[in-house]
Design a protein around this motif. Structure first.
Motif, mmCIF file in Angstrom:
data_model
loop_
_atom_site.group_PDB
_atom_site.id
_atom_site.type_symbol
_atom_site.label_atom_id
_atom_site.label_comp_id
_atom_site.label_asym_id
_atom_site.label_seq_id
_atom_site.Cartn_x
_atom_site.Cartn_y
_atom_site.Cartn_z
ATOM 1 N N ASP A 105 -45.574 31.167 -35.972
ATOM 2 C CA ASP A 105 -45.851 29.824 -36.481
ATOM 3 C C ASP A 105 -44.650 28.886 -36.365
ATOM 4 N N GLN A 129 -42.829 29.057 -28.633
ATOM 5 C CA GLN A 129 -43.531 29.426 -29.865
ATOM 6 C C GLN A 129 -43.205 30.862 -30.247
ATOM 7 N N LEU A 155 -54.042 23.548 -33.374
ATOM 8 C CA LEU A 155 -53.000 22.984 -34.219
ATOM 9 C C LEU A 155 -53.430 21.580 -34.617
ATOM 10 N N THR A 157 -51.012 22.313 -39.362
ATOM 11 C CA THR A 157 -51.716 23.519 -39.804
ATOM 12 C C THR A 157 -52.584 24.037 -38.662
ATOM 13 N N TRP A 158 -53.077 25.241 -38.826
ATOM 14 C CA TRP A 158 -54.051 25.808 -37.893
ATOM 15 C C TRP A 158 -55.456 25.559 -38.430
ATOM 16 N N GLU A 159 -56.352 25.125 -37.571
ATOM 17 C CA GLU A 159 -57.793 25.146 -37.831
ATOM 18 C C GLU A 159 -58.371 26.029 -36.743
ATOM 19 N N ASP A 179 -57.998 28.130 -33.769
ATOM 20 C CA ASP A 179 -56.950 28.187 -32.745
ATOM 21 C C ASP A 179 -56.417 26.807 -32.379
ATOM 22 N N ARG A 214 -54.257 16.764 -32.494
ATOM 23 C CA ARG A 214 -54.837 18.102 -32.424
ATOM 24 C C ARG A 214 -54.454 18.678 -31.072
ATOM 25 N N TRP A 252 -54.671 22.305 -28.511
ATOM 26 C CA TRP A 252 -55.249 23.632 -28.311
ATOM 27 C C TRP A 252 -55.185 24.021 -26.836
ATOM 28 N N ARG A 307 -54.165 31.113 -29.794
ATOM 29 C CA ARG A 307 -53.104 30.421 -30.536
ATOM 30 C C ARG A 307 -51.798 30.391 -29.751
ATOM 31 N N VAL A 353 -45.531 25.840 -38.821
ATOM 32 C CA VAL A 353 -46.901 25.577 -39.266
ATOM 33 C C VAL A 353 -46.990 25.792 -40.773
#
Length: 134
Positions: free
Chosen positions: A48, A45, A94, A88-90, A92, A108, A110, A3, A67
């Motif tokens: 979140d 970062q 975003l 949102t996170w799914e 690892d 998306r 990652w 993440r 997030v």
């Protein structure tokens, strides 16, 4: 995957950027310039909370978000639209859903190893960008 997306990322790959921009309604001349640009992403970062900068010689775009918190986004310098964005996170990854004039719009993002992957979607067009950590 992780993440942790902190860092400076230099663009290595930019597939179907023209098709994506066309789906957004961006004019021909701007698209022709944009596909030739080299982008740098700077991501700060803290858990979140994200502060992101996408820089190029043509245009820069800054986006700060938390997030899980929906916000109003003005895509100034991109396609100049107002959208409601929710990131949102799914696992690892975003995941951003952008609600507005265009259907199926979002992205998306990652990290795998030293690469940041960004999959941009608008309508039936998908653009894949890959950045290498600097």
């Amino acid at each position: 995957m992780t993440r942790d997306q902190n860092g400076t990322w230099e663009m290595e790959k930019n597939e179907n950027f023209d098709g994506y921009m066309k789906a957004l309604g961006i004019d021909f001349a701007t698209r022709k310039i944009a596909v030739c640009l080299h982008q740098t992403k700077i991501i700060d970062q803290d858990g979140d909370n994200f502060k992101t900068k996408t820089n190029s010689t043509f245009r820069n775009y800054n986006l700060d978000f938390t997030v899980g918190v929906e916000f109003d986004e003005y895509t100034k310098g991109l396609d100049d639209r107002h959208v409601k964005s929710l990131i949102t996170w799914e696992g690892d990854v975003l995941v951003c859903v952008q609600k507005g004039e265009k259907e199926n719009r979002g992205w998306r993002q990652w990290v795998e190893g030293d690469k940041l992957h960004l999959k941009l979607t608008c309508g039936d067009q998908v653009c894949l960008q890959v950045f290498k950590k600097k």
